[in-house]
Scaffold this motif. Structure first.
Motif, PDB file in Angstrom:
ATOM      1  N   VAL A 178      34.641  28.587  20.357  1.00 54.76           N
ATOM      2  CA  VAL A 178      34.226  27.347  21.035  1.00 54.76           C
ATOM      3  C   VAL A 178      33.163  27.773  22.054  1.00 54.76           C
ATOM      4  O   VAL A 178      33.453  27.959  23.234  1.00 54.76           O
ATOM      5  N   ALA A 190      42.310  26.771  27.751  1.00 52.88           N
ATOM      6  CA  ALA A 190      42.120  25.933  26.561  1.00 52.88           C
ATOM      7  C   ALA A 190      43.227  26.079  25.512  1.00 52.88           C
ATOM      8  O   ALA A 190      43.589  25.083  24.872  1.00 52.88           O
ATOM      9  N   ALA A 193      46.052  23.533  25.004  1.00 51.48           N
ATOM     10  CA  ALA A 193      45.831  22.250  24.329  1.00 51.48           C
ATOM     11  C   ALA A 193      46.050  22.340  22.823  1.00 51.48           C
ATOM     12  O   ALA A 193      45.889  21.338  22.120  1.00 51.48           O
ATOM     13  N   VAL A 194      46.421  23.503  22.313  1.00 45.81           N
ATOM     14  CA  VAL A 194      46.614  23.690  20.873  1.00 45.81           C
ATOM     15  C   VAL A 194      47.598  22.675  20.280  1.00 45.81           C
ATOM     16  O   VAL A 194      47.352  22.128  19.196  1.00 45.81           O
ATOM     17  N   ILE A 196      48.085  19.667  21.008  1.00 46.62           N
ATOM     18  CA  ILE A 196      47.420  18.365  20.897  1.00 46.62           C
ATOM     19  C   ILE A 196      46.307  18.421  19.856  1.00 46.62           C
ATOM     20  O   ILE A 196      46.128  17.502  19.053  1.00 46.62           O
ATOM     21  N   ILE A 197      45.559  19.513  19.851  1.00 49.42           N
ATOM     22  CA  ILE A 197      44.422  19.660  18.944  1.00 49.42           C
ATOM     23  C   ILE A 197      44.867  19.785  17.493  1.00 49.42           C
ATOM     24  O   ILE A 197      44.231  19.237  16.586  1.00 49.42           O
ATOM     25  N   THR A 198      45.977  20.489  17.256  1.00 50.24           N
ATOM     26  CA  THR A 198      46.417  20.788  15.886  1.00 50.24           C
ATOM     27  C   THR A 198      46.587  19.547  15.014  1.00 50.24           C
ATOM     28  O   THR A 198      46.006  19.475  13.927  1.00 50.24           O
ATOM     29  N   LEU A 200      45.338  16.614  15.436  1.00 45.57           N
ATOM     30  CA  LEU A 200      44.062  15.912  15.336  1.00 45.57           C
ATOM     31  C   LEU A 200      43.168  16.571  14.287  1.00 45.57           C
ATOM     32  O   LEU A 200      42.484  15.881  13.500  1.00 45.57           O
ATOM     33  N   VAL A 201      43.160  17.899  14.273  1.00 42.30           N
ATOM     34  CA  VAL A 201      42.396  18.632  13.252  1.00 42.30           C
ATOM     35  C   VAL A 201      42.962  18.339  11.871  1.00 42.30           C
ATOM     36  O   VAL A 201      42.227  18.168  10.898  1.00 42.30           O
TER      37      VAL A 201
END
Length: 375
Positions: A178, A190, A193-194, A196-198, A200-201
């Motif tokens: 990133v 950062a 936030a994994v 939350i990101i997972t 969404l990806v």
């Protein structure tokens, strides 16, 4: 221009474009590459037998191993992680700070074991000899437990990362980069936030699939997330939905910092190859993969194949964590005898390297390595 295997640290880390040409070899996982190199003969054919010879030695060890060694030990660790969940939910319902903290820690550890070790083994089909059961395990661990798409996970990890390890634009681990984030934010903040990101990806990947596949994946992901939420409300006794969601976030993010570190430490900063001049498998893996030392906590949570046996894992990706550990002495001895790299470094050493050379490793495009003079 220098020969291999000499010390290549300056070539890798100094940002130099080191040109080398490789004669390496392939395995069953690289059938396409094998066809492209059927013309080799003489000394090159002898080099091509290196991977075959190592494979025979490893297969002999595997054949002589019991089911307990091949799958039982790792399955028992996963079972133990699931057995930790009931007391964790009960402890989270305690009004005493010590008990509540113990419950939080226990759930965080159990979640890390299930979603990292379990997901990784399931993606490789290392939990069962049955392909059908293996697919079911992959859906369970990847979609229900880890809130990600099983198909996207297998595609990205098995068919890209493993098939094209450290090949620019394919399996070069750039998915973890990133560039716009400062180094301190990326390395230490950062990753939290994994969780939350997972998902969404995962949803972004689903756009490429059929409605049926999308529906199943979303349903499985919601089942996993809602199950934990429901248990926190009805078993642990959380009164506020926000407090339950925050608890889920903390437990799921508890070991996300070392998770990100492990994923970048063992490939980025090592030799990267061009898709048009990639080496054969044994040279690709020995030059592009690194082992971290034994770590009791990370070994149990992430698995040996992600920590101290990563080289062995990339050479033989279908082996379970314990089998990677069992063949480790054989593999390291063989590679050393054949004068091939067997790269190892400590966690803190890699962290210092990435902290001080963050732009070079995580922002700028890596230099392409071409190996020559392999004897």
């Amino acid at each position: 221009m220098k020969n291999v295997p000499e010390d290549e640290e300056d070539g890798r880390m100094g940002g130099m474009l080191v040109k080398r040409k490789v004669v390496s070899e392939c395995t069953e996982e690289m059938k396409g590459s094998r066809k492209e190199n059927e013309w080799v003969g003489g000394d090159e054919a002898e080099k091509e037998s290196l991977m075959m010879e190592l494979t025979r030695l490893v297969q002999k060890v595997v054949k002589e191993s019991s089911w307990w060694e091949k799958r039982g030990i790792d399955c028992s660790i996963l079972v133990a992680a699931f057995l930790c969940l009931p007391p964790a939910f009960l402890l989270l319902g305690s009004s005493q700070t010590l008990c509540f903290s113990a419950g939080m820690l226990l759930m965080g550890v159990a979640h890390a074991v299930i979603t990292t070790k379990g997901t990784h083994l399931a993606s490789h089909g290392a939990l069962s000899e049955s392909k059908t059961l293996g697919k079911l395990w992959a859906i369970f661990f990847i979609e229900i437990c880890s809130s990600f798409s099983a198909q996207a996970g297998v595609q990205g990890h098995i068919k890209m990362h493993h098939a094209h390890t450290n090949v620019i634009g394919l399996g070069d681990s750039s998915v973890w980069k990133v560039p716009f984030l400062p180094r301190t934010i990326y390395l230490f903040i950062a990753p939290l936030a994994v969780p939350i990101i997972t998902p969404l990806v995962a949803l972004a990947h689903l756009k490429e699939h059929s409605w049926g596949h999308m529906g199943r994946t979303i349903l499985m992901m919601m089942l996993g997330l809602y199950s934990q939420y429901w248990l926190l409300i009805h078993v642990s006794g959380f009164l506020s939905p926000l407090s339950a969601l925050f608890c889920m976030l903390v437990c799921r993010a508890m070991f996300s910092v070392p998770y990100i570190h492990v994923n970048i430490f063992q490939h980025i900063g090592l030799d990267m190859f061009s898709p048009t001049s990639r080496p054969k498998r044994i040279y690709q893996m020995t030059h592009g993969v690194l082992n971290l030392p034994r770590n009791i906590l990370l070994d149990w949570m992430f698995g040996h194949s992600l920590i101290n046996c990563h080289v062995e894992h990339h050479l033989f990706p279908s082996l379970s964590d314990h089998m990677c550990l069992k063949v480790k002495p054989l593999v390291s001895k063989y590679l050393t005898e054949k004068k091939l790299p067997y790269q190892e470094d400590s966690y803190l050493s890699r962290l210092r390297l990435f902290f001080h050379k963050y732009k070079e490793l995580m922002v700028f495009a890596p230099p392409i390595t071409e190996l020559v003079g392999v004897q």
